[in-house]
Motif scaffolding. Structure first.
Motif, short mmCIF file in Angstrom:
data_model
loop_
_atom_site.label_atom_id
_atom_site.label_comp_id
_atom_site.label_asym_id
_atom_site.label_seq_id
_atom_site.Cartn_x
_atom_site.Cartn_y
_atom_site.Cartn_z
N GLN A 4 -137.84 51.91 2.06
CA GLN A 4 -136.92 52.74 1.27
C GLN A 4 -136.11 51.93 0.27
O GLN A 4 -135.28 52.48 -0.44
CB GLN A 4 -135.99 53.53 2.20
N ARG B 273 -125.50 50.22 -3.04
CA ARG B 273 -124.87 49.39 -2.01
C ARG B 273 -123.92 48.36 -2.61
O ARG B 273 -122.87 48.05 -2.04
CB ARG B 273 -125.93 48.71 -1.13
N THR C 223 -125.53 53.88 13.59
CA THR C 223 -126.16 53.90 12.27
C THR C 223 -125.20 54.49 11.25
O THR C 223 -124.19 55.10 11.60
CB THR C 223 -127.46 54.73 12.28
N GLN C 224 -125.53 54.28 10.00
CA GLN C 224 -124.80 54.90 8.89
C GLN C 224 -125.83 55.32 7.86
O GLN C 224 -127.01 55.00 7.98
CB GLN C 224 -123.77 53.93 8.32
N THR C 225 -125.39 56.07 6.88
CA THR C 225 -126.31 56.50 5.84
C THR C 225 -125.72 56.17 4.47
O THR C 225 -124.52 55.96 4.32
CB THR C 225 -126.58 58.02 5.90
N THR C 226 -126.62 56.13 3.51
CA THR C 226 -126.23 55.99 2.12
C THR C 226 -127.14 56.92 1.33
O THR C 226 -128.24 57.22 1.77
CB THR C 226 -126.36 54.52 1.64
N VAL C 227 -126.67 57.42 0.21
CA VAL C 227 -127.47 58.34 -0.59
C VAL C 227 -127.90 57.65 -1.88
O VAL C 227 -127.06 57.13 -2.62
CB VAL C 227 -126.68 59.64 -0.90
N LEU D 283 -130.96 48.07 5.87
CA LEU D 283 -131.95 49.15 5.85
C LEU D 283 -132.73 49.19 7.16
O LEU D 283 -133.15 48.15 7.65
CB LEU D 283 -132.97 48.87 4.74
N GLU E 110 -130.99 60.72 1.45
CA GLU E 110 -130.19 60.06 2.46
C GLU E 110 -131.03 58.96 3.12
O GLU E 110 -132.14 59.21 3.58
CB GLU E 110 -129.72 61.07 3.50
N ILE E 111 -130.51 57.74 3.14
CA ILE E 111 -131.23 56.60 3.70
C ILE E 111 -130.44 56.08 4.89
O ILE E 111 -129.23 55.90 4.82
CB ILE E 111 -131.39 55.51 2.62
N LEU E 112 -131.16 55.82 5.97
CA LEU E 112 -130.55 55.37 7.22
C LEU E 112 -130.40 53.85 7.23
O LEU E 112 -131.32 53.11 6.88
CB LEU E 112 -131.44 55.81 8.39
N LEU E 113 -129.20 53.40 7.64
CA LEU E 113 -128.88 51.98 7.74
C LEU E 113 -128.39 51.69 9.15
O LEU E 113 -127.93 52.59 9.85
CB LEU E 113 -127.75 51.62 6.76
#
Length: 114
Positions: A26, A35, A3-7, A21, A12-15
């Motif tokens: 979210q 993104r 997984t990766q995250t983005t803010v 997503l 913080e949102i999990l991808l």
């Protein structure tokens, strides 16, 4: 699963490992902008039309929009010069509307993609 995250807006949102997503709830327009910046994509009104089409289609059918349906729709809206696979892949260079478009629209990875 990697997984990766983005803010987005300080959250913080999990991808998944490819940037899709994990929690579709979210999604937000701010998510799209964050993104798109990450993918070095300058969003235009046409990008937003496609993103909204993908989201609407998914909400109504609970599946990803098939490329042929997308092309048929945008050929009517934009004409055949832009309503074609080549143009859609030109404006979404990282996998076309089925990959990059779905990622930005907060829709799951297309079936059969690994």
């Amino acid at each position: 699963m990697q997984t990766q995250t983005t803010v987005v807006d300080g959250i913080e949102i999990l991808l998944d490992g490819e940037g899709y997503l994990l929690d579709l709830d979210q999604w937000s327009e701010e998510f799209v902008q964050v993104r798109a910046d990450f993918e070095e994509l300058q969003l235009t009104d046409e990008h937003w039309e496609i993103i909204n089409y993908i989201r609407d289609y998914y909400e109504q059918n609970n599946v990803q929009a098939p490329v042929r349906d997308m092309i048929k729709h945008f050929k009517k809206v934009w004409g055949k010069e832009k309503g074609n696979t080549r143009y859609l892949h030109k404006i979404f260079p990282l996998g076309g509307p089925q990959k990059q478009g779905n990622r930005l629209a907060g829709v799951r990875k297309p079936k059969g993609e690994h």
